[in-house]
Scaffold this motif. Structure first.
Motif, PDB file in Angstrom:
ATOM      1  N   PHE A  61       0.921  -1.181   0.085  1.00 43.32           N
ATOM      2  CA  PHE A  61      -0.002  -0.139   0.039  1.00 43.32           C
ATOM      3  C   PHE A  61       0.977   1.389   0.053  1.00 43.32           C
ATOM      4  O   PHE A  61       2.069   1.239   0.089  1.00 43.32           O
ATOM      5  CB  PHE A  61      -0.897  -0.053   1.035  1.00 43.32           C
ATOM      6  N   CYS A  62       0.220   2.517  -0.216  1.00 41.40           N
ATOM      7  CA  CYS A  62       0.849   3.681  -0.001  1.00 41.40           C
ATOM      8  C   CYS A  62       0.106   4.573   0.620  1.00 41.40           C
ATOM      9  O   CYS A  62      -1.015   4.778   0.757  1.00 41.40           O
ATOM     10  CB  CYS A  62       1.261   4.212  -1.661  1.00 41.40           C
ATOM     11  N   HIS A  63       0.834   5.310   1.629  1.00 41.69           N
ATOM     12  CA  HIS A  63       0.210   6.099   2.770  1.00 41.69           C
ATOM     13  C   HIS A  63       0.094   7.388   2.049  1.00 41.69           C
ATOM     14  O   HIS A  63       1.220   8.153   1.820  1.00 41.69           O
ATOM     15  CB  HIS A  63       0.734   6.135   3.917  1.00 41.69           C
ATOM     16  N   VAL A  64      -1.027   7.930   1.635  1.00 44.21           N
ATOM     17  CA  VAL A  64      -1.277   9.118   0.808  1.00 44.21           C
ATOM     18  C   VAL A  64      -0.467  10.230   1.343  1.00 44.21           C
ATOM     19  O   VAL A  64       0.303  10.722   0.748  1.00 44.21           O
ATOM     20  CB  VAL A  64      -2.865   9.581   0.231  1.00 44.21           C
ATOM     21  N   LYS A  65      -0.799  10.455   2.803  1.00 45.82           N
ATOM     22  CA  LYS A  65      -0.157  12.013   3.274  1.00 45.82           C
ATOM     23  C   LYS A  65       1.270  11.916   3.341  1.00 45.82           C
ATOM     24  O   LYS A  65       1.818  13.097   3.048  1.00 45.82           O
ATOM     25  CB  LYS A  65      -0.736  12.199   4.876  1.00 45.82           C
ATOM     26  N   THR A  66       1.745  10.761   3.601  1.00 44.62           N
ATOM     27  CA  THR A  66       3.477  10.859   3.848  1.00 44.62           C
ATOM     28  C   THR A  66       4.046  10.389   2.186  1.00 44.62           C
ATOM     29  O   THR A  66       5.103  10.653   2.314  1.00 44.62           O
ATOM     30  CB  THR A  66       3.764  10.084   4.933  1.00 44.62           C
ATOM     31  N   GLY A  67       3.292   9.762   1.681  1.00 47.03           N
ATOM     32  CA  GLY A  67       3.932   8.987   0.735  1.00 47.03           C
ATOM     33  C   GLY A  67       4.785   7.738   0.860  1.00 47.03           C
ATOM     34  O   GLY A  67       5.319   7.213   0.029  1.00 47.03           O
ATOM     35  N   LEU A  68       4.499   7.465   2.118  1.00 46.59           N
ATOM     36  CA  LEU A  68       5.270   6.182   2.564  1.00 46.59           C
ATOM     37  C   LEU A  68       4.810   4.985   1.851  1.00 46.59           C
ATOM     38  O   LEU A  68       3.406   4.959   1.989  1.00 46.59           O
ATOM     39  CB  LEU A  68       5.367   6.253   4.137  1.00 46.59           C
TER      40      LEU A  68
END
Ligand code: CTP
Ligand code: MG
Length: 344
Positions: free
Chosen positions: A124-131
């Motif tokens: 997955f990709c964490h939208v807010k951090t881009g992680l």
């Protein structure tokens, strides 16, 4: 002393020291960034528990082993309450329902279940951090090797500085992406730790060989002994070489490049951090491989096992070049990190 290289000057050695220190300072996450990772984990766990009863998440890998970059992925291990192992679980089914659940989380994007790999995961990709992150199930050895690496990182500041330098070096040389047929960061970290154990006097001990009594305690996880010495405040009493190595980090870095380009006999030896005695590829029946790196716990796992001959040459050339670049006193040094450093 360095064959076919100009003489190292004290002034230039200081610069190499600074470069190594800077790699750690520039790329290690700060406290806030560490907290952000924990916060994402908490949020994910709360969310997942609404869909999968009894789910628990644990961070491992470089978010926890002391060698993480600001942009390193989140390696997450999921376990279920009351269930000690993955035995009898429908892992693929769980991964697919996990992916379905994560699809409803508004803070995530690019959710991809990967069930064809040896270990099924959801990316997955964490939208807010881009992680980016992935969740696997019951990767218990991963949790233990993370703790082992974290222990080595905490013994001496030069351990982290060198492992960061190594990681930056492998990214710049494009030899640090396991998904493209190279070695993983984990493998390069083991190479640094092994070198530091072999140094005379050693910078770090073999934690898996420090114990009370005659025989090594047995702590079995997935059939492997994950015992290692954890009482680090007692290390000065337990390890005779404690504090004896006074080399600067730059000297150690140049020593590492020399070690792997002209001293270490890849044909005759396995890179093995679990024992001080030499181990040969023959003993492991890994004779067809040129770079052999034994996992500290899963002794069947050769981290160099997937390398092609071409890739091995490419890696060895990078080390030879590195040794020339770092070992040659120059005026304009260090050069700026290249542009692609921004991506990790
Ligand atoms: N791991 C392992 N065996 C491997 C590769 C990885 O046991 N062959 C475990 C290690 O605990 C490793 C973790 O999985 O730390 C995560 O792997 P990866 O994300 O590839 O490396 P990191 O150590 O997290 O480094 P990076 O900062 O590049 O993510
Ligand atoms: Mg990682």
């Amino acid at each position: 002393e360095m064959k076919d290289l100009p003489t190292m000057t004290p002034k230039f050695l200081k610069i190499v020291d600074q470069v190594c220190e800077q790699c750690h300072k520039d790329f290690a996450p700060d406290e806030v960034e560490e907290q952000v990772r924990e916060h994402i984990l908490q949020d994910l766990e709360t969310f997942i528990r609404r869909h999968i009863e009894g789910a628990h998440l644990k961070l491992f890998g470089s978010s926890k082993n002391g060698f993480g970059f600001k942009q390193s992925d989140l390696d997450i291990c999921m376990v279920l309450e009351g269930q000690d192992t993955a035995m009898g679980l429908d892992c693929i089914g769980i991964i697919l329902s996990l992916a379905r659940a994560l699809g409803k989380h508004s803070g995530l994007k690019n959710i991809i279940p990967i069930i064809t790999a040896k270990v099924p995961i959801v990316k997955f990709c964490h939208v807010k951090t881009g992680l980016e992150g992935d969740i696997s199930l019951y990767n218990r050895l991963g949790l233990h090797n993370t703790e082992l690496l974290a222990s080595y990182a905490s013994i001496d500041p030069r351990v982290r500085q060198l492992c960061y330098t190594m990681k930056v070096f492998t990214k710049v040389c494009d030899i640090g992406d396991a998904s493209r047929g190279s070695l993983s960061s984990y493998a390069y970290t083991l190479m640094v730790l092994f070198y530091l154990q072999q140094r005379e006097p050693p910078v770090i001990p073999v934690l898996q060989e420090i114990y009370d009594g005659q025989t090594k305690p047995e702590v079995l996880v997935e059939g492997w002994n994950v015992y290692f010495f954890k009482d680090l405040k007692d290390l000065p009493r337990r390890w005779p070489s404690y504090g004896q190595n006074r080399e600067s980090v730059g000297e150690l870095w140049l020593g590492l490049l020399r070690f792997y380009t002209e001293q270490f006999d890849f044909k005759e030896r396995v890179i093995c951090v679990r024992q001080k005695d030499t181990l040969s590829p023959f003993q492991k029946q890994w004779t067809s491989k040129y770079i052999t790196i034994e996992d500290p716990f899963d002794l069947h796992h050769n981290l160099g096992g997937g390398l092609s001959r071409r890739m091995i040459n490419f890696i060895m050339k990078a080390f030879i070049n590195g040794r020339r670049v770092f070992g040659t006193p120059a005026k304009a040094f260090p050069p700026e990190y290249p542009d692609k450093m921004e991506y990790f």
